[in-house]
Design a protein around this motif. Structure first.
Motif, mmCIF file in Angstrom:
data_model
loop_
_atom_site.group_PDB
_atom_site.id
_atom_site.type_symbol
_atom_site.label_atom_id
_atom_site.label_comp_id
_atom_site.label_asym_id
_atom_site.label_seq_id
_atom_site.Cartn_x
_atom_site.Cartn_y
_atom_site.Cartn_z
ATOM 1 N N GLU A 177 8.797 5.453 -9.690
ATOM 2 C CA GLU A 177 9.745 4.606 -8.982
ATOM 3 C C GLU A 177 9.672 4.919 -7.492
ATOM 4 O O GLU A 177 9.803 6.059 -7.074
ATOM 5 N N LYS A 178 9.487 3.857 -6.697
ATOM 6 C CA LYS A 178 9.365 4.030 -5.264
ATOM 7 C C LYS A 178 10.720 3.808 -4.592
ATOM 8 O O LYS A 178 11.444 2.894 -4.956
ATOM 9 N N GLY A 192 1.468 4.835 -5.144
ATOM 10 C CA GLY A 192 0.887 4.401 -3.879
ATOM 11 C C GLY A 192 1.355 3.042 -3.405
ATOM 12 O O GLY A 192 1.055 2.651 -2.275
ATOM 13 N N PHE A 193 2.084 2.295 -4.251
ATOM 14 C CA PHE A 193 2.551 0.958 -3.888
ATOM 15 C C PHE A 193 4.020 0.996 -3.479
ATOM 16 O O PHE A 193 4.809 1.799 -3.987
ATOM 17 N N GLN A 194 4.399 0.096 -2.581
ATOM 18 C CA GLN A 194 5.771 -0.013 -2.116
ATOM 19 C C GLN A 194 6.168 -1.487 -2.050
ATOM 20 O O GLN A 194 5.333 -2.352 -1.774
ATOM 21 N N PRO A 216 -6.555 -0.641 -3.961
ATOM 22 C CA PRO A 216 -7.776 0.054 -4.382
ATOM 23 C C PRO A 216 -8.805 -0.895 -4.988
ATOM 24 O O PRO A 216 -8.473 -1.968 -5.499
ATOM 25 N N ASP A 217 -10.057 -0.489 -4.957
ATOM 26 C CA ASP A 217 -11.155 -1.343 -5.421
ATOM 27 C C ASP A 217 -11.014 -1.749 -6.888
ATOM 28 O O ASP A 217 -11.571 -2.763 -7.310
ATOM 29 N N THR A 218 -10.284 -0.965 -7.670
ATOM 30 C CA THR A 218 -10.123 -1.284 -9.087
ATOM 31 C C THR A 218 -9.332 -2.579 -9.306
ATOM 32 O O THR A 218 -9.324 -3.110 -10.413
ATOM 33 N N ILE A 268 4.569 -6.575 -1.424
ATOM 34 C CA ILE A 268 4.073 -5.310 -1.972
ATOM 35 C C ILE A 268 2.864 -4.865 -1.163
ATOM 36 O O ILE A 268 1.913 -5.638 -0.959
ATOM 37 N N ILE A 269 2.911 -3.615 -0.709
ATOM 38 C CA ILE A 269 1.797 -3.045 0.035
ATOM 39 C C ILE A 269 1.307 -1.781 -0.668
ATOM 40 O O ILE A 269 1.990 -1.242 -1.532
ATOM 41 N N TYR A 270 0.113 -1.338 -0.263
ATOM 42 C CA TYR A 270 -0.436 -0.094 -0.800
ATOM 43 C C TYR A 270 -0.640 0.879 0.344
ATOM 44 O O TYR A 270 -1.275 0.552 1.357
ATOM 45 N N THR A 271 -0.087 2.076 0.207
ATOM 46 C CA THR A 271 -0.203 3.095 1.246
ATOM 47 C C THR A 271 -0.808 4.390 0.720
ATOM 48 O O THR A 271 -0.869 5.388 1.450
ATOM 49 N N GLY A 272 -1.248 4.382 -0.514
ATOM 50 C CA GLY A 272 -1.798 5.590 -1.120
ATOM 51 C C GLY A 272 -3.256 5.795 -0.785
ATOM 52 O O GLY A 272 -3.857 5.082 0.020
#
Length: 403
Positions: free
Chosen positions: A52-53, A68-70, A318-320, A397-401
């Protein structure tokens, strides 16, 4: 993969129960005194590694995302926000259904939040679908498509709409439309079944149609599609993929919603004869074979209300996640135990195998929903927007990880 199919014996019992107590001509919510079989807690797919973020809003703090997502609010007070399309200048256009409005949401300073909510049009008939082409905004109502030319330069003073096509059926049941332009520069427009389960004489019902940008050349592209409110084209193959909502009143766990692939024109996806590629309809399936119709690529949650979908083509995640499918599950309306109310991910591999997992969940808390995701839209930076017609919001939703 989610386990949604019952044993042959259980399926037979459900069919007998439905024949005894279900009214196939109505969408009355399922109840036990009408022969429905309540389920135990809904089986769910295995999720990715989630935590949970933290979020500043009390509700957003309930959303669970992969590491890693927010998530944050991109826009609020967008009443009944439904389908979305992003303009080249960064303006987001949003349709609605019950509200009858079409909105423009500019973010001129690119700070990840809209500057204002502009009502472009109001008083329309379920203007769910929006699409853009050559600077013109196309809007889909129940029976017509209209066009607003040079819209980005006229947000505060929109031009009078041009009627592109006005001969679609007027039935409201599954009549709201998601629209988009395909790689062939044609406008794709679904026409849902005017019922829960029926066989219409007019072949335009339960289909996906397409037309030229000026409204000419209307044709049926795909048949046997009960109600799709979301589709996209594969980034590499350019084939059409679409969601489809399964029929009601066959019990809590039948049939699944569907994710389908249409590599060419003229295919039939089963409705009303066969559901999810292997479940013959108790009324319209007599004398039919499911093998005669196109089976889904992936079975989804039964009655999950799967609507918008989009392939992820950005570079932030991420590339996945590259070329994988995000789905908005609007949520069930007549299931004994509610299901959906989330954004999910369908992964496919080179062998054609797929998996179905939650991505963002938490709009459903202890059987009570506070939001209902409708559509997904990618931003140029690779972040993802989600519309919510219950919470009147657009999320980002963004990714910061680490990648």
């Amino acid at each position: 993969m989610k386990k949604t199919l019952l044993t042959n014996l259980s399926a037979s019992l459900l069919v007998l129960l439905c024949l005894a107590g279900c009214n196939s001509k109505t969408d009355t919510p399922a109840t036990t005194d009408k022969g429905e079989t309540p389920s135990a807690a809904a089986e769910d797919t295995l999720s990715e590694n989630v935590t949970e973020k933290p979020a500043t809003d009390a509700n957003l703090a309930k959303i669970t995302l992969p590491d890693g997502f927010q998530i944050s609010y991109y826009a609020q007070k967008v009443e009944n926000a439904r389908s979305m399309v992003l303009g080249p200048d960064g303006t987001l256009y949003v349709g609605s259904r019950d509200k009858g409005n079409v909105y423009a949401l500019p973010d001129k300073n690119k700070d990840g939040k809209v500057d204002e909510v502009i009502v472009l049009a109001k008083g329309l008939k379920m203007p769910n679908g929006v699409a853009l082409r050559n600077g013109a905004l196309y809007v889909a109502e129940i029976s017509r498509i209209t066009r607003y030319d040079n819209i980005a330069a006229n947000l505060k003073n929109p031009p009078k709409p041009v009627v592109v096509y006005d001969k679609f059926p007027t039935e409201e049941h599954h009549g709201w439309k998601y629209i988009a332009f395909g790689p062939d520069d044609k406008l794709y427009v679904p026409v849902g079944a005017p019922c829960n389960i029926c066989l219409s004489k007019d072949p335009v019902f339960a289909s996906i149609t397409r037309m030229n940008p000026d409204g000419s050349g209307l044709e049926v592209f795909a048949h046997g599609v009960r109600n799709t409110v979301g589709f996209d084209w594969h980034p590499t193959t350019k084939e059409l993929w679409f969601t489809d909502n399964g029929r009601d009143l066959m019990g809590d766990n039948l049939p699944p919603d569907e994710l389908n692939r249409a590599p060419k024109k003229g295919l039939h996806f089963g409705y009303p004869f066969c559901h999810a590629g292997e479940i013959l309809d108790p009324e319209f399936g007599k004398g039919k074979k499911c093998a005669d119709y196109v089976a889904p690529v992936q079975k989804l949650n039964p009655h999950g209300g799967t609507l918008g979908m989009e392939f992820y083509t950005g570079t932030m995640f991420p590339d996945t996640y590259k070329n994988q499918i995000f789905l908005a599950e609007h949520g069930s309306w007549n299931r004994t135990e509610k299901i959906g109310y989330r954004v999910s991910l369908v992964r496919t591999n080179a062998q054609g195998q797929s998996s179905f997992v939650p991505f963002a969940s938490g709009w459903l808390q202890n059987g009570k929903e506070w939001g209902r995701p409708v559509d997904v839209e990618l931003m140029p930076d690779g972040s993802m927007l989600i519309s919510d017609d219950m919470n009147d919001a657009i999320y980002r939703i963004i990714y910061t990880g680490k990648k």
